[in-house]
Each structure stands twice: as C-alpha cells, then as structure tokens.
Write a protein that holds these residues in place. Structure first.
Motif, mmCIF file in Angstrom:
data_model
loop_
_atom_site.group_PDB
_atom_site.id
_atom_site.type_symbol
_atom_site.label_atom_id
_atom_site.label_comp_id
_atom_site.label_asym_id
_atom_site.label_seq_id
_atom_site.Cartn_x
_atom_site.Cartn_y
_atom_site.Cartn_z
ATOM 1 N N LYS A 44 0.831 -1.213 0.000
ATOM 2 C CA LYS A 44 0.000 0.000 0.000
ATOM 3 C C LYS A 44 0.856 1.249 0.000
ATOM 4 O O LYS A 44 0.544 2.233 -0.671
ATOM 5 C CB LYS A 44 -0.926 -0.013 1.211
ATOM 6 N N LEU A 45 1.954 1.215 0.770
ATOM 7 C CA LEU A 45 2.872 2.376 0.757
ATOM 8 C C LEU A 45 3.477 2.570 -0.628
ATOM 9 O O LEU A 45 3.651 3.707 -1.099
ATOM 10 C CB LEU A 45 3.968 2.183 1.799
ATOM 11 N N ALA A 46 3.795 1.470 -1.317
ATOM 12 C CA ALA A 46 4.337 1.579 -2.680
ATOM 13 C C ALA A 46 3.297 2.173 -3.622
ATOM 14 O O ALA A 46 3.603 3.021 -4.473
ATOM 15 C CB ALA A 46 4.783 0.206 -3.176
ATOM 16 N N ALA A 47 2.013 1.724 -3.462
ATOM 17 C CA ALA A 47 0.940 2.302 -4.295
ATOM 18 C C ALA A 47 0.778 3.787 -4.025
ATOM 19 O O ALA A 47 0.560 4.584 -4.930
ATOM 20 C CB ALA A 47 -0.366 1.562 -4.035
ATOM 21 N N LEU A 48 0.886 4.151 -2.718
ATOM 22 C CA LEU A 48 0.799 5.592 -2.377
ATOM 23 C C LEU A 48 1.921 6.383 -3.025
ATOM 24 O O LEU A 48 1.722 7.483 -3.554
ATOM 25 C CB LEU A 48 0.830 5.751 -0.862
ATOM 26 N N SER A 49 3.137 5.809 -3.016
ATOM 27 C CA SER A 49 4.260 6.482 -3.673
ATOM 28 C C SER A 49 4.023 6.625 -5.165
ATOM 29 O O SER A 49 4.334 7.644 -5.776
ATOM 30 C CB SER A 49 5.547 5.695 -3.404
ATOM 31 N N GLU A 50 3.420 5.540 -5.770
ATOM 32 C CA GLU A 50 3.121 5.619 -7.211
ATOM 33 C C GLU A 50 2.106 6.710 -7.502
ATOM 34 O O GLU A 50 2.235 7.457 -8.480
ATOM 35 C CB GLU A 50 2.588 4.265 -7.674
ATOM 36 N N LYS A 51 1.062 6.818 -6.636
ATOM 37 C CA LYS A 51 0.070 7.896 -6.829
ATOM 38 C C LYS A 51 0.714 9.260 -6.681
ATOM 39 O O LYS A 51 0.374 10.205 -7.394
ATOM 40 C CB LYS A 51 -1.073 7.720 -5.826
ATOM 41 N N SER A 67 3.510 13.931 -12.109
ATOM 42 C CA SER A 67 3.421 13.994 -13.577
ATOM 43 C C SER A 67 2.313 14.924 -14.023
ATOM 44 O O SER A 67 2.443 15.651 -14.999
ATOM 45 C CB SER A 67 3.195 12.577 -14.126
ATOM 46 N N VAL A 68 1.174 14.910 -13.274
ATOM 47 C CA VAL A 68 0.081 15.841 -13.612
ATOM 48 C C VAL A 68 0.530 17.282 -13.450
ATOM 49 O O VAL A 68 0.232 18.150 -14.266
ATOM 50 C CB VAL A 68 -1.144 15.535 -12.730
ATOM 51 N N LEU A 69 1.295 17.545 -12.372
ATOM 52 C CA LEU A 69 1.820 18.911 -12.178
ATOM 53 C C LEU A 69 2.749 19.299 -13.323
ATOM 54 O O LEU A 69 2.724 20.437 -13.823
ATOM 55 C CB LEU A 69 2.570 18.978 -10.851
ATOM 56 N N THR A 70 3.576 18.346 -13.768
ATOM 57 C CA THR A 70 4.465 18.635 -14.902
ATOM 58 C C THR A 70 3.662 18.956 -16.150
ATOM 59 O O THR A 70 3.967 19.887 -16.901
ATOM 60 C CB THR A 70 5.368 17.419 -15.154
ATOM 61 N N THR A 71 2.565 18.200 -16.379
ATOM 62 C CA THR A 71 1.697 18.454 -17.548
ATOM 63 C C THR A 71 1.069 19.837 -17.459
ATOM 64 O O THR A 71 1.001 20.577 -18.435
ATOM 65 C CB THR A 71 0.615 17.382 -17.642
#
Length: 467
Positions: free
Chosen positions: A417-424, A430-434
């Motif tokens: 779950k922590l890994a999924a949180l890091s992925e989110k 990436s959205v901020l970069t876009t």
C-alpha cells in the motif's frame, strides 16, 4: 473555496474584465463611428454646396460665352447644369434635415436660383438666338438692368452658399475636435484596460499557482517522509478545498498506518512475553522444578497453550503427591510387618493372635498393594494426558507460527500500500508537470498571437488586446 470555484472565479474575473473592456471599447468605437459619420455628413453637405455653386457658375459662364459669341454649342450643357443644380439643392435639403438654419438657407437658395434661371438666363438666351437670326445688328443683347439683376441674384446665392459652408465648416471643426478626443480616450481605454487585464491575469495566475502548487508541494514532502519511514509525518491543512480534503485524508491514512504498526508491535511484544514466560516454566519443569506457575491466559492460541500447560503441570503435581502417599503407606506396612515378626518370635503363645494380626496385616498389605496399583494406573493416565497436552501444545505452537506468517503477510500488504501511495504521488507529480507544460505552451501561443497582431498594425489592435 473549492479548486473549481477558484479557477472559475479567476478566469471569470479575467473574462469579465475583457468583456467590460470590449464593451467600453465598442461604445467608444460606436461614438467614434458616429463622429466620423457626422464628419462625412458635413463633407457631403459642403460638397453639395460646392456642386450648387459650380452649377450656377457653369450656367453663368456658358451664358456669357453664348452672349458674346452666339455659339450654340456653349449652352448645350446649361440644361444639364440646371438639372444638376436642382438635384444638389434637393440633396442638400435632405442632408440638412436636422439643421433648421441650413434648411432655411437652402430653401431660399432653390427658388432664387430657379427664378434667376427662368427670368434672367432663359430670356438672355432667347434674345441672343433672335439676334443670331438678324444680320448686321449690334452684338450687345443684355441691358445694364439685366446684368445688375442677374449679378445681385448670383451674389445672394453665393452669400447663402457661403453661409451654408461656413456653418458646416464650424460643425466640421467641432466634430473633428470631438473625434480627436474620442480617439484619444479610445487609446487610453485600450492601453489602460489592456494593462489592467494583463496585471489582473498575472495576479490571478500567481494566486492560483500558489493555491495549487503550495499544498501539492507540502503533500509531496509528507509522502516522501512517509516513504522514507517517518511514520509521524503529517500534512499541514490550511484550506478547505479538494487539496485540503486530500491532506486530511492523507493524515488520517498515515495515522491509521501508524496505529496499526503500533498495535502490531504491541501484539508482537505481548506475544513474545507470553512465549518467554511459557518457555521459562517449561525449562524449569524440564530441570525437575514443577513449582512454576503458568500466568499466560486468554482466548488466543498462546492463551490456550498456557491453559493446557497449566493443567498438565497440575496433573503432574497431583500424580507425584499420590506416588509419595503410596510410598509412605508401603513403608508403614513394612514397619508393621517387622514389628509383627518380632512379636511372633518373642511370644509363641500369642501365635494365633499374631497369625490373625499377620493375616490382617497381609490383607492390609494386599489392599495397599491394590491401592498402589490403582495409583500407578492413575499416574499412567496422567502421563497419557500429559502426552496429549504436549501434542496439543505443539499444535498451538504451529497455529502461533501461522499467526506470525499472517502478520508477515499483513506487513507485506502495508508495504504494498505504501508503494501504491508512492506511485500515486508520482502520478500527481506527472500531472503537475503536464499543467506546467500546458501553461508554458499557453504563454507561447499568447506571445505569438501578440506578435502577429503587432505585425497586422492598426487592424490587429483589437486582437492584440485579446491575445
């Protein structure tokens, strides 16, 4: 305010400013167009006055030439000029419907010019034609009265036309001054409004970036701290928008994870303490000390194991007590037998009585032997129960091992779950970069549009403001 409300309010303010600027510009443009139309109207009136004067002058010149030369070709254009004069007078009357003074002058000019043509020009032309039919007659046709009468009419017509022109020139000057003021105010409006729109757009953009990027940056830092193992990391919630709600949910999630880990650590510590206590009691029992007490209780596997060990140790202690009692009874019986034998040797008289006592002692020994046998059978049963309790304890230890495996699986699930949180969090980055790329492209498009509008010159001023 929600993020959607912030964006709507920001862009709505910019659009409202642009619409207000466009409305004011359209109003100024309409007034400027009206001023230009009035200028054009004044120029048309002046043109009609000049056309009337030109027609009168052309009729006068053609009449003079015909009177001097008698050449009919010189007066061929007089009907056309008369028609032109009438047409231009009518046109001037139509154009000056809003000016009573000009109407009065033009209404005087029309009849005067018409009377001059009918009563001066046409009689002179008829006289000259009659003269052309006679040979040897003097060339003079017009009398002094005719000349003076025609000159006075022409002077009055020209005076009225001059007054018309002067009045129109005055109106033209006033309207030109008003048009210049309108153009200047239009320039100030476009320049100031454009600068205000640009400043407003920059301010709103800065506020929106601050409202969006600030909480996202704080959230990213908190996520990084959580990923690094700092379970006490929290997000400072400073707004009630979607990002603030995300921050509150993140804090609740982090608190839940921290509480779960604390509970797991507490459970692990308690389990370790229980296992250590059981191992201590078992180790003392293995060394021969059965006085240890099992203090582990509960409904879980360790509690059931402790309860089974406690029952096993109680049964062992009871068995040993029974064995000790049986030994004491055997020793007592042996002592009694020895005393009976001495008594038999000492007195033969009491042999019968002694035989009876021996018989009773033998019966008692038999009874004690049977009781000892029963006690040994009980000890055997307790040993069998101890064996089953030991097997049950082994099963409980296996279940405890499975429980530990489940705990390891839960720990792996939390890590996933922590890994999924890091992925989110990476997806948010990436959205901020876009968003940043789109903003840069929008700025480039606006700059290109402004450059193209500047190349278009005067025709692109309005589009330059929009760009």
């Amino acid at each position: 305010m929600r993020i959607r409300t912030k964006l709507t309010a920001g862009f709505g303010a910019i659009v409202a400013t642009l619409l207000l600027l466009l409305g004011l510009s359209f109003n100024q443009f309409s007034r400027l167009s009206d001023a230009n139309a009035w200028d054009r109207h004044t120029l048309e009136v002046l043109l009609e006055a000049d056309q009337i004067a030109n027609a009168v002058l052309q009729i006068q010149n053609s009449t003079r030439g015909f009177m001097l030369t008698g050449n009919e070709s010189l007066i061929n254009i007089i009907p056309q000029e008369e028609e032109s004069m009438r047409r231009h007078v009518a046109r001037a009357l139509e154009l000056t419907r809003d000016n009573p003074q000009q109407q009065a002058r033009l209404k005087r000019i029309g009849p005067m010019a018409e009377d001059w043509v009918q009563n001066v020009i046409h009689p002179l032309l008829d006289k000259r034609r009659e003269l052309n039919k006679q040979v040897g007659v003097s060339q003079q046709v017009a009398t002094a009265a005719d000349v003076l009468n025609g000159a006075k009419v022409i002077a009055d017509v020209r005076k009225l036309l001059a007054e018309v022109s002067a009045d129109e020139n005055r109106l033209l000057a006033e309207r030109s001054a008003e048009a210049r003021e309108l153009r200047q105010s239009q320039a100030w409006l476009l320049g100031g409004g454009g600068a205000l729109a640009v400043l407003l757009a920059l301010g709103i953009g800065w506020l929106l970036l601050r409202a969006l990027l600030g909480p996202l940056s704080v959230l990213m830092q908190a996520v990084g701290r959580i990923a690094a193992g700092e379970q006490s990391a929290r997000v400072a919630v400073v707004s009630n928008d979607e990002l603030g709600q995300v921050g509150m949910e993140f804090n609740r999630m982090a608190q839940t994870i921290q509480d779960s880990q604390a509970r797991e650590q507490a459970d692990s510590s308690a389990l370790r303490a229980k296992v250590d206590a059981l191992l201590e009691v078992v180790s003392r029992a293995a060394s021969g000390d059965l006085t240890g007490k099992v203090t582990v209780a509960g409904d879980d596997a360790i509690g059931q194991l402790g309860h089974g060990l406690s029952r096993m140790f109680d049964n062992l202690r009871a068995l040993l007590n029974n064995v000790q009692k049986a030994g004491i009874q055997v020793t007592t019986s042996a002592t009694e037998i020895a005393a009976s034998a001495k008594q038999q040797e000492a007195t033969g008289v009491e042999q019968a009585q002694t035989s009876v006592e021996v018989l009773s002692t033998t019966k008692e020994i038999s009874s004690n032997t049977a009781q000892l046998l029963q006690t040994m059978e009980s000890a055997t049963a307790v040993a069998d129960y101890t064996t089953s309790a030991t097997a049950e304890a082994q099963d409980n230890l296996k279940r405890m091992d499975e429980t530990m495996q489940h705990m390891v699986s839960a720990t792996d699930s939390i890590s996933a779950k922590l890994a999924a949180l890091s992925e989110k969090a990476s997806n948010i980055n990436s959205v901020l970069t876009t968003i940043t790329k789109v903003a840069d492209q929008t700025n480039i498009l606006s700059l290109n549009a402004a450059i193209e509008a500047e190349k278009a010159g005067e025709a692109g001023r309005g589009f330059s403001v929009v760009a």
